[in-house]
Design a protein around this motif. Structure first.
Motif, PDB file in Angstrom:
ATOM      1  N   ASN A 168      31.678  30.362  -8.095  1.00 10.86           N
ATOM      2  CA  ASN A 168      31.091  29.294  -8.911  1.00 10.86           C
ATOM      3  C   ASN A 168      30.039  28.506  -8.134  1.00 10.86           C
ATOM      4  O   ASN A 168      28.960  28.219  -8.644  1.00 10.86           O
ATOM      5  N   VAL A 169      30.371  28.165  -6.893  1.00 11.39           N
ATOM      6  CA  VAL A 169      29.444  27.370  -6.077  1.00 11.39           C
ATOM      7  C   VAL A 169      28.186  28.178  -5.740  1.00 11.39           C
ATOM      8  O   VAL A 169      27.061  27.669  -5.841  1.00 11.39           O
ATOM      9  N   ILE A 170      28.354  29.437  -5.363  1.00 11.79           N
ATOM     10  CA  ILE A 170      27.182  30.267  -5.025  1.00 11.79           C
ATOM     11  C   ILE A 170      26.297  30.455  -6.252  1.00 11.79           C
ATOM     12  O   ILE A 170      25.070  30.319  -6.173  1.00 11.79           O
ATOM     13  N   SER A 171      26.904  30.749  -7.405  1.00 10.05           N
ATOM     14  CA  SER A 171      26.100  30.935  -8.620  1.00 10.05           C
ATOM     15  C   SER A 171      25.388  29.642  -8.998  1.00 10.05           C
ATOM     16  O   SER A 171      24.240  29.666  -9.446  1.00 10.05           O
ATOM     17  N   MET A 172      26.059  28.511  -8.796  1.00  8.37           N
ATOM     18  CA  MET A 172      25.415  27.220  -9.081  1.00  8.37           C
ATOM     19  C   MET A 172      24.174  27.040  -8.206  1.00  8.37           C
ATOM     20  O   MET A 172      23.115  26.639  -8.696  1.00  8.37           O
ATOM     21  N   TRP A 173      24.280  27.365  -6.919  1.00  9.10           N
ATOM     22  CA  TRP A 173      23.132  27.202  -6.023  1.00  9.10           C
ATOM     23  C   TRP A 173      22.013  28.193  -6.338  1.00  9.10           C
ATOM     24  O   TRP A 173      20.830  27.857  -6.220  1.00  9.10           O
ATOM     25  N   ILE A 174      22.368  29.399  -6.772  1.00 10.84           N
ATOM     26  CA  ILE A 174      21.325  30.353  -7.199  1.00 10.84           C
ATOM     27  C   ILE A 174      20.590  29.783  -8.403  1.00 10.84           C
ATOM     28  O   ILE A 174      19.361  29.823  -8.476  1.00 10.84           O
ATOM     29  N   PHE A 175      21.338  29.220  -9.350  1.00 11.57           N
ATOM     30  CA  PHE A 175      20.722  28.638 -10.538  1.00 11.57           C
ATOM     31  C   PHE A 175      19.840  27.452 -10.167  1.00 11.57           C
ATOM     32  O   PHE A 175      18.720  27.315 -10.673  1.00 11.57           O
ATOM     33  N   ILE A 176      20.316  26.589  -9.293  1.00 10.88           N
ATOM     34  CA  ILE A 176      19.519  25.424  -8.861  1.00 10.88           C
ATOM     35  C   ILE A 176      18.244  25.886  -8.159  1.00 10.88           C
ATOM     36  O   ILE A 176      17.158  25.347  -8.397  1.00 10.88           O
ATOM     37  N   ALA A 177      18.358  26.900  -7.290  1.00  9.90           N
ATOM     38  CA  ALA A 177      17.160  27.431  -6.615  1.00  9.90           C
ATOM     39  C   ALA A 177      16.167  27.975  -7.633  1.00  9.90           C
ATOM     40  O   ALA A 177      14.954  27.760  -7.511  1.00  9.90           O
ATOM     41  N   ALA A 178      16.672  28.654  -8.657  1.00  9.13           N
ATOM     42  CA  ALA A 178      15.789  29.170  -9.714  1.00  9.13           C
ATOM     43  C   ALA A 178      15.115  28.025 -10.449  1.00  9.13           C
ATOM     44  O   ALA A 178      13.916  28.091 -10.761  1.00  9.13           O
ATOM     45  N   ALA A 179      15.862  26.965 -10.728  1.00 10.58           N
ATOM     46  CA  ALA A 179      15.278  25.805 -11.416  1.00 10.58           C
ATOM     47  C   ALA A 179      14.184  25.158 -10.561  1.00 10.58           C
ATOM     48  O   ALA A 179      13.154  24.730 -11.081  1.00 10.58           O
ATOM     49  N   ILE A 180      14.404  25.109  -9.252  1.00 16.20           N
ATOM     50  CA  ILE A 180      13.388  24.545  -8.358  1.00 16.20           C
ATOM     51  C   ILE A 180      12.136  25.415  -8.355  1.00 16.20           C
ATOM     52  O   ILE A 180      11.022  24.900  -8.379  1.00 16.20           O
ATOM     53  N   THR A 181      12.319  26.740  -8.352  1.00 17.72           N
ATOM     54  CA  THR A 181      11.130  27.605  -8.386  1.00 17.72           C
ATOM     55  C   THR A 181      10.385  27.460  -9.711  1.00 17.72           C
ATOM     56  O   THR A 181       9.178  27.650  -9.756  1.00 17.72           O
ATOM     57  N   ASP A 182      11.112  27.115 -10.780  1.00 18.86           N
ATOM     58  CA  ASP A 182      10.448  26.872 -12.069  1.00 18.86           C
ATOM     59  C   ASP A 182       9.464  25.718 -11.932  1.00 18.86           C
ATOM     60  O   ASP A 182       8.331  25.787 -12.399  1.00 18.86           O
ATOM     61  N   TRP A 183       9.892  24.664 -11.262  1.00 15.88           N
ATOM     62  CA  TRP A 183       8.988  23.537 -11.034  1.00 15.88           C
ATOM     63  C   TRP A 183       7.896  23.932 -10.045  1.00 15.88           C
ATOM     64  O   TRP A 183       6.716  23.665 -10.256  1.00 15.88           O
ATOM     65  N   ALA A 184       8.295  24.591  -8.944  1.00 15.31           N
ATOM     66  CA  ALA A 184       7.353  24.896  -7.856  1.00 15.31           C
ATOM     67  C   ALA A 184       6.242  25.844  -8.289  1.00 15.31           C
ATOM     68  O   ALA A 184       5.085  25.636  -7.925  1.00 15.31           O
ATOM     69  N   ASP A 185       6.574  26.880  -9.077  1.00 15.36           N
ATOM     70  CA  ASP A 185       5.516  27.832  -9.434  1.00 15.36           C
ATOM     71  C   ASP A 185       4.436  27.170 -10.293  1.00 15.36           C
ATOM     72  O   ASP A 185       3.252  27.395 -10.093  1.00 15.36           O
ATOM     73  N   GLY A 186       4.841  26.317 -11.219  1.00 14.50           N
ATOM     74  CA  GLY A 186       3.853  25.614 -12.042  1.00 14.50           C
ATOM     75  C   GLY A 186       3.021  24.630 -11.226  1.00 14.50           C
ATOM     76  O   GLY A 186       1.799  24.552 -11.365  1.00 14.50           O
ATOM     77  N   TYR A 187       3.706  23.895 -10.350  1.00 15.34           N
ATOM     78  CA  TYR A 187       3.005  22.922  -9.506  1.00 15.34           C
ATOM     79  C   TYR A 187       1.980  23.618  -8.605  1.00 15.34           C
ATOM     80  O   TYR A 187       0.821  23.206  -8.521  1.00 15.34           O
ATOM     81  N   LEU A 188       2.415  24.696  -7.939  1.00 18.00           N
ATOM     82  CA  LEU A 188       1.512  25.399  -7.026  1.00 18.00           C
ATOM     83  C   LEU A 188       0.365  26.075  -7.773  1.00 18.00           C
ATOM     84  O   LEU A 188      -0.771  26.077  -7.293  1.00 18.00           O
ATOM     85  N   ALA A 189       0.650  26.644  -8.934  1.00 14.91           N
ATOM     86  CA  ALA A 189      -0.413  27.303  -9.709  1.00 14.91           C
ATOM     87  C   ALA A 189      -1.501  26.307 -10.083  1.00 14.91           C
ATOM     88  O   ALA A 189      -2.698  26.610  -9.989  1.00 14.91           O
ATOM     89  N   ARG A 190      -1.098  25.092 -10.471  1.00 12.93           N
ATOM     90  CA  ARG A 190      -2.098  24.069 -10.824  1.00 12.93           C
ATOM     91  C   ARG A 190      -2.800  23.545  -9.571  1.00 12.93           C
ATOM     92  O   ARG A 190      -4.023  23.415  -9.548  1.00 12.93           O
ATOM     93  N   LYS A 191      -2.033  23.267  -8.522  1.00  9.66           N
ATOM     94  CA  LYS A 191      -2.604  22.706  -7.299  1.00  9.66           C
ATOM     95  C   LYS A 191      -3.599  23.663  -6.650  1.00  9.66           C
ATOM     96  O   LYS A 191      -4.650  23.247  -6.166  1.00  9.66           O
ATOM     97  N   TRP A 192      -3.277  24.942  -6.624  1.00  9.12           N
ATOM     98  CA  TRP A 192      -4.133  25.932  -5.975  1.00  9.12           C
ATOM     99  C   TRP A 192      -5.086  26.616  -6.951  1.00  9.12           C
ATOM    100  O   TRP A 192      -5.755  27.577  -6.591  1.00  9.12           O
ATOM    101  N   ASN A 193      -5.099  26.125  -8.172  1.00  8.13           N
ATOM    102  CA  ASN A 193      -5.953  26.706  -9.212  1.00  8.13           C
ATOM    103  C   ASN A 193      -5.700  28.214  -9.354  1.00  8.13           C
ATOM    104  O   ASN A 193      -6.619  29.020  -9.397  1.00  8.13           O
TER     105      ASN A 193
END
Length: 192
Positions: free
Chosen positions: A39-64
């Motif tokens: 449960n804990v490992i799957s939770m952290w995988i999900f949280i990491a995925a959620a962070i990449t959801d934010w990060a990919d959009g942020y980086l795509a806009r920042k780096w054009n």
């Protein structure tokens, strides 16, 4: 590096690739991982995925580095991850099947609506809005609580909190669907 492949798209692909790992961890045999560890490992995988959801959009806009393929793949990755989590959580009895039906049903409905609106040249009517973003945030907060499924800091059991949050997410999900459907019914300017 081509404009079709860049770090933001790689992060999105990693999110897609994490889905089978996320699900598999929850079904590893007990002699590999205890239920608590899974449960804990799957939770952290999900949280990491959620962070990449934010990060990919942020980086795509920042780096054009925004691309039409990235704009397509990003919401698909989100929907696949949430759907996988909801199905597994329902199967394990951590969440009400009706909440899962609402959330997955909405995603299918809105995806079909967007495709149809694009075909008739009205995709701007169903562009992502604040309700869609709130729906995503509510789901991304609720699901880790449900995945953890244990007592947090000796204060409360996360399943109860997660169930409340997932119903809030389901309500926002329904509300956002109504908003999108109403927007789709607006006739084009000069039309009927």
């Amino acid at each position: 590096m081509s404009n079709r492949f860049n770090l933001p798209i790689l992060l999105t692909w990693l999110r897609v690739a994490a889905i089978p790992l996320f699900v598999a961890v929850l079904y590893f045999p007990e002699d590999w991982l205890t239920e608590r560890q899974a449960n804990v490992i799957s939770m952290w995988i999900f949280i990491a995925a959620a962070i990449t959801d934010w990060a990919d959009g942020y980086l795509a806009r920042k780096w054009n580095q925004t691309t039409s393929f990235g704009a397509f793949l990003d919401p698909v990755a989100d929907k696949l991850m949430v759907a996988a989590a909801m199905i597994v959580l329902t199967e394990k009895g951590f969440v009400d099947p009706f909440a899962t039906l609402i959330i997955i049903g909405r995603e299918i409905t809105i995806s079909a609506l967007r495709e149809w609106m694009a075909q008739i040249g009205q995709s701007k009517n169903v562009a992502v809005n604040i309700f869609g973003k709130l729906k995503t945030i509510a789901q991304l907060v609720a699901i880790p609580f449900l995945l953890y499924n244990g007592v947090l800091f000796g204060l409360f059991h996360t399943n109860g909190v997660g169930r409340i949050l997932i119903w809030i997410a389901a309500f926002i999900t329904l509300w956002s669907m109504v908003v999108y459907l109403k927007a789709a019914m607006v006739p084009p300017k000069g039309g009927s």
